[in-house]
Structure formats: C-alpha cells, structure tokens
Design a protein around this motif. Sequence first.
Motif, PDB file in Angstrom:
ATOM      1  N   SER A   7       0.850  -1.191   0.000  1.00  0.00           N
ATOM      2  CA  SER A   7       0.000   0.000   0.000  1.00  0.00           C
ATOM      3  C   SER A   7       0.884   1.240   0.000  1.00  0.00           C
ATOM      4  N   ASP A   9       0.094   5.628  -0.142  1.00  0.00           N
ATOM      5  CA  ASP A   9      -0.862   6.748  -0.254  1.00  0.00           C
ATOM      6  C   ASP A   9      -2.306   6.269  -0.286  1.00  0.00           C
ATOM      7  N   GLY A  10      -2.587   5.214   0.491  1.00  0.00           N
ATOM      8  CA  GLY A  10      -3.946   4.721   0.577  1.00  0.00           C
ATOM      9  C   GLY A  10      -4.367   3.793  -0.529  1.00  0.00           C
ATOM     10  N   ASN A  11      -3.478   3.515  -1.465  1.00  0.00           N
ATOM     11  CA  ASN A  11      -3.788   2.626  -2.578  1.00  0.00           C
ATOM     12  C   ASN A  11      -3.054   1.295  -2.413  1.00  0.00           C
ATOM     13  N   ALA A  13      -1.583  -2.155  -4.335  1.00  0.00           N
ATOM     14  CA  ALA A  13      -1.160  -2.625  -5.655  1.00  0.00           C
ATOM     15  C   ALA A  13      -0.195  -3.791  -5.493  1.00  0.00           C
TER      16      ALA A  13
END
Length: 267
Positions: A7, A9-11, A13
């Motif tokens: 993760s 920045d809140g994302n 992947a």
Amino acid sequence: MRIARFSIDGNVAFGAVEGDGTIESGGLVLDIIKGIPYADFELSGVKVPLDKVRLLPPVLPSKVVAIGRNYAEHAAELGHSIVDDQGRPEIPVTFFKPSTSVIGPGDPIAYPSFSSELHHEAELAVVIGRMCREVPPSRVKDVVLGYTAANDVTARDVQKREKQWARAKGFDTSCPLGPWVETDLDPADLTIQCTVNGEQRQLGRTSDMVRSVAELVAHVSEAMTLLPGDVILTGTPAGVGPLNVGDEVAVTIEGIGTLTNKVIKRG
C-alpha cells in the motif's frame, strides 16, 4: 520474479521486486504491475522504493489449508507417528486457518488472551495461481503461482486440550505470510530457518518433507476447489518452541527471503 503486495498513499497494488538488497538493508524497488498476478500482466515501468511503501500480506486467500506432521522429526517431538499400526504412511493431517488469521511482514502477532503457550512454526507456503480441482501431481506446477514464507503460529496448550484445532491455529494474526511471492523457485530442497530474537530455533530442509509439494496440492485439490491466492502450508521442521510478548520471530526460506513479526499483548 518476486511479487509483493503493498500500500502507498492509501492505494493497494502489486509490484515486481527488483534489486539485490533486502528489506533490512534497502536497495529494493517495486515496478508496479498493471492488473493482478493471477492473469497475464505487464510491468508499468513506474517504480517506487520498497522502503517508501507498506508491505502487505502477499495474497488475500479465500482459505489457508495447512498440513500437519509433514516432517518426521517434528511429529516425533510432539509425540506423534507418521505411520499407522500396519506401518503405512498416515493420511496427511489437514486443517484450515481462516483468512482473518493472515497478516503480513512487520505486522504484530497478538498473543491470544485464552492461551499461555504460544509457539512458532516456520513453513514453506504454496500460493495457488489459478482455479483448480483434482490436480494430478504431474500438473501441480501449472496451477502454482509461487512460494512464500509462513509462520503457523499455534496456541499449543489450546491445541492439546481441544479436540479441534480451529481456535488453537485460527485465531487472529496466527498466519503471518510474506514478504513476497517468489514465482521462479524449485521447492524440493530449500533451507527453512526460524529465529526468535536472533537465536536460531528451527533449521530444516524441504527435502525432509514426508510428502512433496506436488503430493500435497494433489491431495488437497482432490477434496476442494482451490482459488487464485489460496495458500497451502506444507508443515514445519523440528524445533518449534515458545513465543512471548516482546519477542521478534523471523522465518527465512532459501530463495525467498525473511518474514519478520513481533509478538504483542492482545489489546
């Protein structure tokens, strides 16, 4: 290829891990993956230093299927045999750890309030890459995405006194996985090591398994459909032992890397 889930920045992947360093030494970068690793994917070319992200469990399995007594010396240290009264190999001991038990590298293991004897169990974990059922041993390579390190954390006192192992091995935070999935690896003869606060506790080789990875995947898939991201734990070598609040436990597997977690008091 080493595939990490992370993760930033809140994302969330997936990324391919590049570089010759380690998590501790630095020098690793992630090339962000377009898509998911269970299908055809491309590397985006967008790279981020690994020390700028938070590593997550490398997969989110629908189920973790674990195998017990797959190393003869470990079975012996707990007073179990791996053969029946006629000298035939026992059917593999199979149990589940729920998806809620899974944590990633660096995440804390919360000492359960209902136990006073917590143990580490270093294991090689098989990550399934495609939906499959009734896979013959000769085709197991076709359905495996790769391998990662696992710690089958066990409330040993609870395991001893309860007829089922669900609470003893399925409590929250009892299944650390990571730090990533290695897709290019032969699991036949790898070193497995566990240390607690830097002291070696377990040291074994996957070549000492009673049943191979191929046999285990075939055995499990004979009974149930396996989905992408599902995990099979392959058993632990001898040397399991206690964990206490404040301990740092590390599982290192040759060709994969090191999974480290700290034990905390459950809040």
